[in-house]
Design a protein around this motif. Structure first.
Motif, PDB file in Angstrom:
ATOM      1  N   GLY A  56       0.784  -1.223   0.000  1.00  0.00           N
ATOM      2  CA  GLY A  56       0.000   0.000   0.000  1.00  0.00           C
ATOM      3  C   GLY A  56       0.813   1.268   0.000  1.00  0.00           C
ATOM      4  N   MET A  57       2.132   1.163  -0.014  1.00  0.00           N
ATOM      5  CA  MET A  57       2.981   2.343  -0.090  1.00  0.00           C
ATOM      6  C   MET A  57       2.927   2.908  -1.505  1.00  0.00           C
ATOM      7  SD  MET A  57       7.011   2.653   0.983  1.00  0.00           S
ATOM      8  CE  MET A  57       6.654   2.212   2.694  1.00  0.00           C
ATOM      9  N   ALA A  58       2.921   4.223  -1.634  1.00  0.00           N
ATOM     10  CA  ALA A  58       2.777   4.855  -2.947  1.00  0.00           C
ATOM     11  C   ALA A  58       3.754   6.005  -3.090  1.00  0.00           C
ATOM     12  CB  ALA A  58       1.350   5.359  -3.145  1.00  0.00           C
ATOM     13  N   VAL A  59       4.147   6.252  -4.338  1.00  0.00           N
ATOM     14  CA  VAL A  59       5.022   7.387  -4.648  1.00  0.00           C
ATOM     15  C   VAL A  59       4.267   8.455  -5.426  1.00  0.00           C
ATOM     16  CG1 VAL A  59       7.159   6.058  -4.576  1.00  0.00           C
ATOM     17  CG2 VAL A  59       5.836   6.159  -6.705  1.00  0.00           C
ATOM     18  N   VAL A  60       2.987   8.201  -5.718  1.00  0.00           N
ATOM     19  CA  VAL A  60       2.128   9.195  -6.361  1.00  0.00           C
ATOM     20  C   VAL A  60       0.818   9.271  -5.571  1.00  0.00           C
ATOM     21  CG1 VAL A  60       3.110   8.888  -8.665  1.00  0.00           C
ATOM     22  CG2 VAL A  60       1.190   7.460  -7.947  1.00  0.00           C
ATOM     23  N   ASP A  61       0.046  10.310  -5.826  1.00  0.00           N
ATOM     24  CA  ASP A  61      -1.249  10.466  -5.171  1.00  0.00           C
ATOM     25  C   ASP A  61      -2.231   9.498  -5.835  1.00  0.00           C
ATOM     26  OD1 ASP A  61      -3.445  11.248  -3.783  1.00  0.00           O
ATOM     27  OD2 ASP A  61      -3.494  13.302  -4.533  1.00  0.00           O
ATOM     28  N   THR A  62      -2.495   8.378  -5.179  1.00  0.00           N
ATOM     29  CA  THR A  62      -3.247   7.284  -5.791  1.00  0.00           C
ATOM     30  C   THR A  62      -4.577   7.710  -6.392  1.00  0.00           C
ATOM     31  OG1 THR A  62      -2.195   5.675  -4.323  1.00  0.00           O
ATOM     32  CG2 THR A  62      -4.271   5.017  -5.364  1.00  0.00           C
ATOM     33  N   ASN A 170      -7.075  -7.750   2.619  1.00  0.00           N
ATOM     34  CA  ASN A 170      -5.769  -8.205   2.137  1.00  0.00           C
ATOM     35  C   ASN A 170      -4.620  -7.383   2.687  1.00  0.00           C
ATOM     36  OD1 ASN A 170      -6.413 -10.376   0.008  1.00  0.00           O
ATOM     37  ND2 ASN A 170      -7.794  -8.716  -0.545  1.00  0.00           N
ATOM     38  N   ASN A 171      -4.929  -6.475   3.621  1.00  0.00           N
ATOM     39  CA  ASN A 171      -3.883  -5.676   4.262  1.00  0.00           C
ATOM     40  C   ASN A 171      -3.092  -4.848   3.263  1.00  0.00           C
ATOM     41  OD1 ASN A 171      -3.464  -6.550   7.402  1.00  0.00           O
ATOM     42  ND2 ASN A 171      -4.343  -8.197   6.189  1.00  0.00           N
ATOM     43  N   GLY A 172      -3.831  -4.297   2.271  1.00  0.00           N
ATOM     44  CA  GLY A 172      -3.165  -3.527   1.229  1.00  0.00           C
ATOM     45  C   GLY A 172      -2.823  -2.120   1.670  1.00  0.00           C
ATOM     46  N   GLY A 173      -3.807  -1.318   2.020  1.00  0.00           N
ATOM     47  CA  GLY A 173      -3.520   0.016   2.503  1.00  0.00           C
ATOM     48  C   GLY A 173      -3.711   1.131   1.505  1.00  0.00           C
ATOM     49  N   PHE A 174      -3.964   0.818   0.215  1.00  0.00           N
ATOM     50  CA  PHE A 174      -4.299   1.876  -0.731  1.00  0.00           C
ATOM     51  C   PHE A 174      -5.676   2.433  -0.389  1.00  0.00           C
ATOM     52  CE2 PHE A 174      -1.213  -0.457  -3.372  1.00  0.00           C
ATOM     53  CZ  PHE A 174      -0.450   0.603  -3.842  1.00  0.00           C
ATOM     54  N   ALA A 175      -5.878   3.721  -0.638  1.00  0.00           N
ATOM     55  CA  ALA A 175      -7.170   4.357  -0.367  1.00  0.00           C
ATOM     56  C   ALA A 175      -7.513   5.304  -1.498  1.00  0.00           C
ATOM     57  CB  ALA A 175      -7.141   5.101   0.966  1.00  0.00           C
ATOM     58  N   LEU A 176      -8.791   5.601  -1.627  1.00  0.00           N
ATOM     59  CA  LEU A 176      -9.280   6.487  -2.677  1.00  0.00           C
ATOM     60  C   LEU A 176      -9.357   7.933  -2.207  1.00  0.00           C
ATOM     61  CD1 LEU A 176     -12.092   4.272  -4.252  1.00  0.00           C
ATOM     62  CD2 LEU A 176      -9.746   4.626  -5.047  1.00  0.00           C
ATOM     63  N   TYR A 177      -8.612   8.256  -1.163  1.00  0.00           N
ATOM     64  CA  TYR A 177      -8.581   9.609  -0.626  1.00  0.00           C
ATOM     65  C   TYR A 177      -7.127  10.026  -0.434  1.00  0.00           C
ATOM     66  CZ  TYR A 177     -13.291   8.039   0.479  1.00  0.00           C
ATOM     67  OH  TYR A 177     -14.541   7.507   0.391  1.00  0.00           O
ATOM     68  N   SER A 178      -6.834  11.279  -0.723  1.00  0.00           N
ATOM     69  CA  SER A 178      -5.456  11.760  -0.635  1.00  0.00           C
ATOM     70  C   SER A 178      -4.913  11.689   0.785  1.00  0.00           C
ATOM     71  CB  SER A 178      -5.370  13.202  -1.161  1.00  0.00           C
ATOM     72  OG  SER A 178      -5.723  13.258  -2.530  1.00  0.00           O
ATOM     73  N   ASP A 179      -5.789  11.829   1.783  1.00  0.00           N
ATOM     74  CA  ASP A 179      -5.349  11.725   3.172  1.00  0.00           C
ATOM     75  C   ASP A 179      -5.597  10.334   3.736  1.00  0.00           C
ATOM     76  OD1 ASP A 179      -8.090  11.770   3.261  1.00  0.00           O
ATOM     77  OD2 ASP A 179      -8.256  13.294   4.824  1.00  0.00           O
ATOM     78  N   ARG A 274       0.390  -3.065  12.293  1.00  0.00           N
ATOM     79  CA  ARG A 274       1.146  -4.289  12.021  1.00  0.00           C
ATOM     80  C   ARG A 274       0.834  -4.880  10.649  1.00  0.00           C
ATOM     81  NH1 ARG A 274       0.186  -8.597  14.545  1.00  0.00           N
ATOM     82  NH2 ARG A 274      -1.825  -8.030  15.444  1.00  0.00           N
ATOM     83  N   THR A 275      -0.347  -4.565  10.106  1.00  0.00           N
ATOM     84  CA  THR A 275      -0.734  -5.280   8.901  1.00  0.00           C
ATOM     85  C   THR A 275      -1.412  -4.398   7.867  1.00  0.00           C
ATOM     86  OG1 THR A 275      -2.835  -5.888   9.951  1.00  0.00           O
ATOM     87  CG2 THR A 275      -1.033  -7.443  10.161  1.00  0.00           C
ATOM     88  N   GLY A 276      -2.414  -3.617   8.293  1.00  0.00           N
ATOM     89  CA  GLY A 276      -3.331  -3.010   7.341  1.00  0.00           C
ATOM     90  C   GLY A 276      -2.752  -1.950   6.433  1.00  0.00           C
ATOM     91  N   GLY A 277      -1.945  -1.035   6.967  1.00  0.00           N
ATOM     92  CA  GLY A 277      -1.349  -0.003   6.146  1.00  0.00           C
ATOM     93  C   GLY A 277      -2.176   1.258   5.998  1.00  0.00           C
TER      94      GLY A 277
END
Length: 444
Positions: A56-62, A170-179, A274-277
């Motif tokens: 779920g780590m990102a280098v751009v604003d998802t 799935n403990n990904g951590g990506f979100a559809l919000y900038s914050d 620990r998991t979710g991100g």
């Protein structure tokens, strides 16, 4: 090459690598971004690796960089990475061919760390059913909440529910919000389902199934299940108390909330550490005293054969029992009424030392590659990547390509597992037919 590919353990890292490369190619397409431009290779590779490794780590604003096609690809890659590329492929074989050969059973054994191969068919069906049911329930709760309380149109509410449900379980951590999820920090109808989804997905399927099946007799659980379940609860409670206490008066995190909001935000953020991100508070605004605890929790991670990363809860507490037995001068390591095999102790020590070495080397490399990055920031970012947690203090987007490539490598190794990757590279199936005389060197 044929001999190399025959062994199931060696196919696990190759399967994840193939999924990452395929995802990279798809995300580089012009119609994957909101501006319809070709995504740079390193950016696409970083995003694909982060999705497949459920980091779920990102280098751009998802939400602003990727369009619907790109976000769907991220969702699919996260689902593949969470359940496991080998498990998913075997599920397809199971559904299409209605049979499961020995080689495919061994592949799933290598991916899920299930010791017996007799129940693989039932295990796979239960994994699929558990994932789908949990994601469906989370999707329904989120969609209704967003539609009723936030006036989302039905289609948008459903899409946001599906996306975040897949990321949560799935403990990904990506979100559809900038914050990320900071805007919902005090909304338990949004954060709690995702938190419980991350907890369930992070326990691990073998431990989860046994705990549910034998919930009336926890004393009959296997050692791995006991370590995972009770250890996860202990870490969850400890992290919650530390985070709540340390950030109670911090106006940039929990200090501006009322006490119910503080408790809710501290619990959900603790579940995601620990998991979710996901993050419901600003990670960059935490007090420096909080970071060591978060780094330790991320490093430990979730349960074995789960959607989480880290060295695993069972490994951490097994090492604690090893140390305790050594301090007491006991010849055997016992947990409950079971003696832990020496092979398991060696594997736990090897995994922990390899992980520490990777984090240390990665931290030093990141500091050398960047200017102005403080030690604890580099350590946090590296640990988050290796443990596939995905929380960030804002360093990843500012890194040069060399630094981003280093995090990509750490995410890949963290998802595959240092021990699995090492076994895949240096596996020797032949056992020596002799043993040397034993000697006991002085230690310390």
């Amino acid at each position: 090459m044929r001999r190399f590919l025959r062994h199931p353990v060696r196919l696990v890292p190759l399967g994840f690598l193939a999924a990452i490369l395929l995802g990279t190619g798809l995300l580089m397409l012009p119609w994957a971004t909101s501006e319809h431009r070709i995504t740079p290779f390193v950016t696409a590779l970083f995003t694909a690796t982060s999705a497949v490794s459920v980091t779920g780590m990102a280098v751009v604003d998802t939400p602003n960089y990727w369009n619907t096609f790109g976000l769907v690809m991220i969702t699919v890659l996260t689902q593949i990475g969470g359940i496991g590329i080998v498990t998913g492929a075997t599920l397809v074989i199971l559904l299409v061919a209605r049979q499961l050969g020995l080689r495919n059973r061994l592949l799933v054994q290598a991916e899920t760390q299930e010791f017996g191969i007799g129940d693989v068919r039932r295990l796979l069906l239960r994994i699929a059913a558990t994932a789908l049911v949990c994601e469906a329930v989370i999707t329904a709760i989120l969609a209704v909440r967003l539609a009723v309380s936030y006036d989302y149109p039905p289609g948008r509410a459903l899409w946001h529910g599906v996306f975040h449900a897949v990321q949560g379980f799935n403990n990904g951590g990506f979100a559809l919000y900038s914050d990320n999820l900071a805007g919902f920090a005090r909304d338990g109808w949004v954060t709690l389902p995702l938190a419980f989804g991350a907890i369930i997905g992070g326990i691990g399927f073998p431990a989860l199934f046994e705990a549910v099946r034998e919930w009336r007799q926890p004393g009959h659980w296997a050692v791995a299940t006991k370590l995972t379940v009770w250890g996860s609860l202990a870490l969850l409670l400890a992290g919650f108390l530390v985070l709540l206490t340390a950030e109670w008066s911090n106006p940039r995190t929990l200090g501006s909330f009322g006490w119910p909001g503080k408790v809710l935000a501290a619990f959900t953020q603790d579940a995601f550490i620990r998991t979710g991100g996901f993050n419901v508070i600003d990670i960059e605004a935490l007090d420096e005293e909080t970071y060591p605890v978060m780094i330790a929790l991320m490093f430990i991670g979730g349960g074995s054969a789960s959607t989480a990363g880290g060295i695993k809860v069972a490994t951490f507490f097994l090492l604690a029992f090893v140390i305790w037995a050594e301090l007491r001068g006991q010849p055997d390591v016992t947990i409950g009424r079971r003696r832990v095999a020496n092979a398991s102790q060696r594997q736990a020590i090897t995994l922990a030392l390899l992980s520490v070495a990777l984090v240390v080397v990665g931290t030093v490399a990141l500091i050398l590659m960047t200017e102005g990055t403080r030690y604890f920031q580099a350590l946090f970012e590296v640990t988050s990547a290796f443990s596939t947690t995905g929380l960030s203090v804002g360093v990843a987007p500012t890194l040069p390509e060399s630094g981003q490539l280093a995090l990509i490598l750490l995410m890949y190794i963290g998802r595959v597992g240092p021990l699995t990757l090492g076994s895949a590279i240096a596996l020797n199936t032949r056992r020596p037919r002799y043993r040397y005389p034993q000697e006991q060197p002085i230690v310390g």
